[in-house]
Design a protein around this motif. Structure first.
Motif, mmCIF file in Angstrom:
data_model
loop_
_atom_site.group_PDB
_atom_site.id
_atom_site.type_symbol
_atom_site.label_atom_id
_atom_site.label_comp_id
_atom_site.label_asym_id
_atom_site.label_seq_id
_atom_site.Cartn_x
_atom_site.Cartn_y
_atom_site.Cartn_z
ATOM 1 N N GLY A 111 0.835 -1.106 0.117
ATOM 2 C CA GLY A 111 0.203 -0.131 -0.032
ATOM 3 C C GLY A 111 0.866 1.223 -0.009
ATOM 4 O O GLY A 111 2.105 1.061 -0.326
ATOM 5 N N ASP A 112 0.354 2.506 0.519
ATOM 6 C CA ASP A 112 0.887 3.535 0.491
ATOM 7 C C ASP A 112 0.819 4.258 1.686
ATOM 8 O O ASP A 112 -0.141 4.281 2.359
ATOM 9 N N VAL A 113 1.989 4.877 2.175
ATOM 10 C CA VAL A 113 2.076 5.697 3.301
ATOM 11 C C VAL A 113 2.455 7.063 3.133
ATOM 12 O O VAL A 113 3.408 7.255 1.992
ATOM 13 N N ALA A 114 2.565 7.863 4.050
ATOM 14 C CA ALA A 114 3.362 9.372 3.839
ATOM 15 C C ALA A 114 4.715 9.530 4.047
ATOM 16 O O ALA A 114 5.162 10.193 3.437
ATOM 17 N N THR A 115 5.262 8.464 5.182
ATOM 18 C CA THR A 115 6.651 8.866 5.408
ATOM 19 C C THR A 115 7.330 7.441 5.481
ATOM 20 O O THR A 115 6.808 6.239 5.624
ATOM 21 N N GLU A 116 8.587 7.644 5.420
ATOM 22 C CA GLU A 116 9.440 6.227 5.798
ATOM 23 C C GLU A 116 9.341 5.874 7.076
ATOM 24 O O GLU A 116 9.398 4.640 7.290
ATOM 25 N N GLN A 117 9.190 6.737 8.242
ATOM 26 C CA GLN A 117 8.851 6.346 9.603
ATOM 27 C C GLN A 117 7.722 5.670 9.330
ATOM 28 O O GLN A 117 7.798 4.572 10.253
ATOM 29 N N ARG A 118 6.627 5.830 8.913
ATOM 30 C CA ARG A 118 5.392 5.110 9.116
ATOM 31 C C ARG A 118 5.838 3.718 8.388
ATOM 32 O O ARG A 118 5.190 2.534 8.938
ATOM 33 N N ARG A 119 6.430 3.774 7.362
ATOM 34 C CA ARG A 119 6.745 2.359 6.526
ATOM 35 C C ARG A 119 7.379 1.347 7.609
ATOM 36 O O ARG A 119 7.255 0.330 7.623
ATOM 37 N N THR A 120 8.307 2.069 8.179
ATOM 38 C CA THR A 120 9.234 1.431 9.245
ATOM 39 C C THR A 120 8.359 0.924 10.394
ATOM 40 O O THR A 120 8.689 -0.611 10.832
ATOM 41 N N GLU A 121 7.426 1.620 10.943
ATOM 42 C CA GLU A 121 6.742 1.335 12.180
ATOM 43 C C GLU A 121 5.771 0.257 11.733
ATOM 44 O O GLU A 121 5.472 -0.674 12.408
ATOM 45 N N ARG B 98 6.174 -7.280 13.179
ATOM 46 C CA ARG B 98 7.265 -7.915 13.902
ATOM 47 C C ARG B 98 6.720 -8.317 15.540
ATOM 48 O O ARG B 98 6.968 -9.213 16.123
ATOM 49 N N ASP B 99 6.147 -7.353 16.099
ATOM 50 C CA ASP B 99 5.798 -7.471 17.419
ATOM 51 C C ASP B 99 4.697 -8.442 17.567
ATOM 52 O O ASP B 99 4.646 -9.382 18.484
ATOM 53 N N MET B 100 4.037 -8.482 16.605
ATOM 54 C CA MET B 100 2.461 -9.521 16.645
ATOM 55 C C MET B 100 3.012 -11.015 16.268
ATOM 56 O O MET B 100 2.419 -11.845 16.683
ATOM 57 N N ALA B 101 3.947 -11.091 15.021
ATOM 58 C CA ALA B 101 4.426 -12.353 14.655
ATOM 59 C C ALA B 101 5.693 -12.315 14.406
ATOM 60 O O ALA B 101 6.344 -12.412 13.466
ATOM 61 N N PRO B 102 6.483 -12.635 15.649
ATOM 62 C CA PRO B 102 7.766 -12.444 15.689
ATOM 63 C C PRO B 102 8.716 -13.760 14.612
ATOM 64 O O PRO B 102 9.809 -13.447 14.470
ATOM 65 N N ASP B 103 8.069 -14.730 14.622
ATOM 66 C CA ASP B 103 8.542 -15.669 13.887
ATOM 67 C C ASP B 103 8.179 -15.939 12.378
ATOM 68 O O ASP B 103 8.788 -16.650 11.516
ATOM 69 N N MET B 104 7.325 -14.978 11.973
ATOM 70 C CA MET B 104 6.903 -14.903 10.679
ATOM 71 C C MET B 104 8.128 -13.972 9.608
ATOM 72 O O MET B 104 8.868 -12.926 10.158
ATOM 73 N N VAL B 105 8.082 -14.256 8.334
ATOM 74 C CA VAL B 105 9.168 -13.425 7.589
ATOM 75 C C VAL B 105 8.229 -12.156 7.145
ATOM 76 O O VAL B 105 7.234 -12.377 6.481
ATOM 77 N N ILE B 106 8.837 -10.966 7.020
ATOM 78 C CA ILE B 106 7.814 -9.818 6.636
ATOM 79 C C ILE B 106 8.416 -9.164 5.394
ATOM 80 O O ILE B 106 9.807 -9.160 5.321
ATOM 81 N N HIS B 107 7.544 -8.942 4.477
ATOM 82 C CA HIS B 107 8.018 -8.302 3.196
ATOM 83 C C HIS B 107 7.171 -7.144 3.204
ATOM 84 O O HIS B 107 6.101 -7.295 2.980
ATOM 85 N N ASN B 108 7.869 -6.059 3.351
ATOM 86 C CA ASN B 108 7.433 -4.886 3.450
ATOM 87 C C ASN B 108 7.446 -4.107 1.929
ATOM 88 O O ASN B 108 8.442 -3.570 1.504
ATOM 89 N N ASP B 109 6.254 -4.347 1.032
ATOM 90 C CA ASP B 109 6.112 -3.642 -0.218
ATOM 91 C C ASP B 109 5.640 -2.360 -0.306
ATOM 92 O O ASP B 109 5.033 -1.938 -1.118
ATOM 93 N N VAL B 110 5.391 -1.669 1.008
ATOM 94 C CA VAL B 110 4.931 -0.371 1.201
ATOM 95 C C VAL B 110 5.587 0.596 0.512
ATOM 96 O O VAL B 110 6.725 0.794 0.705
ATOM 97 N N ARG B 111 5.003 1.454 -0.316
ATOM 98 C CA ARG B 111 5.430 2.809 -0.969
ATOM 99 C C ARG B 111 5.225 3.938 -0.022
ATOM 100 O O ARG B 111 4.317 4.231 0.304
ATOM 101 N N VAL B 112 6.246 4.854 -0.074
ATOM 102 C CA VAL B 112 6.204 6.076 0.491
ATOM 103 C C VAL B 112 5.610 7.216 -0.308
ATOM 104 O O VAL B 112 6.491 7.321 -1.690
ATOM 105 N N VAL B 113 4.539 7.827 -0.237
ATOM 106 C CA VAL B 113 4.162 8.657 -1.152
ATOM 107 C C VAL B 113 3.659 10.136 -0.495
ATOM 108 O O VAL B 113 2.636 9.934 0.377
ATOM 109 N N PRO B 114 4.777 11.122 -0.315
ATOM 110 C CA PRO B 114 4.324 12.203 0.530
ATOM 111 C C PRO B 114 2.974 12.888 0.169
ATOM 112 O O PRO B 114 2.567 12.943 -1.028
#
Length: 82
Positions: free
Chosen positions: A39-49, A55-71
Motif C-alpha cells: 500500500g501507500d504511506v506518507a513517510t518512511e518512518q510510518r513504513r518502518t513502524e 514483528r511485535d505480533m508475529a515474531p517468527d514470520m518473515v515480513i515483506h514490506n512492499d509499502v511505498r512512501v508517497v508524500p
C-alpha cells in the motif's frame, strides 16, 4: 498455528489501532510463513513502524514490506473540474 485469515484480521486491526501506525489503507497477505504488507504511506518512518508492529505480533514470520512512501503534500496547482 493460527489460520491465515485470522492472522490477517488481527494484523489489520492492530495496524489500524496501534498509535505508531494508525493505518487503514495498507493490505496484508499471509502466505505460509510470510507476511506481505503493501500500500501507500506518507513517510518512511510510518513504513518502518508498520514492520515493527507486525514483528511485535508475529515474531517468527518473515515480513515483506512492499509499502511505498508517497508524500502527501499540498496541491501544486489548481484542479480544474469539468
Amino acid at each position: 498455528m493460527t489460520p491465515p485469515q485470522y492472522l490477517v484480521a488481527r494484523l489489520r486491526t492492530t495496524l489500524a489501532e496501534d498509535p505508531r501506525t494508525a493505518e487503514q489503507g495498507v493490505r496484508v497477505t499471509v502466505r505460509g510463513e510470510h507476511i506481505v504488507v503493501s500500500g501507500d504511506v506518507a513517510t518512511e518512518q510510518r513504513r518502518t513502524e508498520l514492520s515493527e508492529v507486525i514483528r511485535d505480533m508475529a515474531p517468527d514470520m518473515v515480513i515483506h514490506n512492499d509499502v511505498r512512501v508517497v508524500p502527501a503534500g499540498e496541491p501544486t496547482r489548481r484542479e480544474e473540474l469539468t
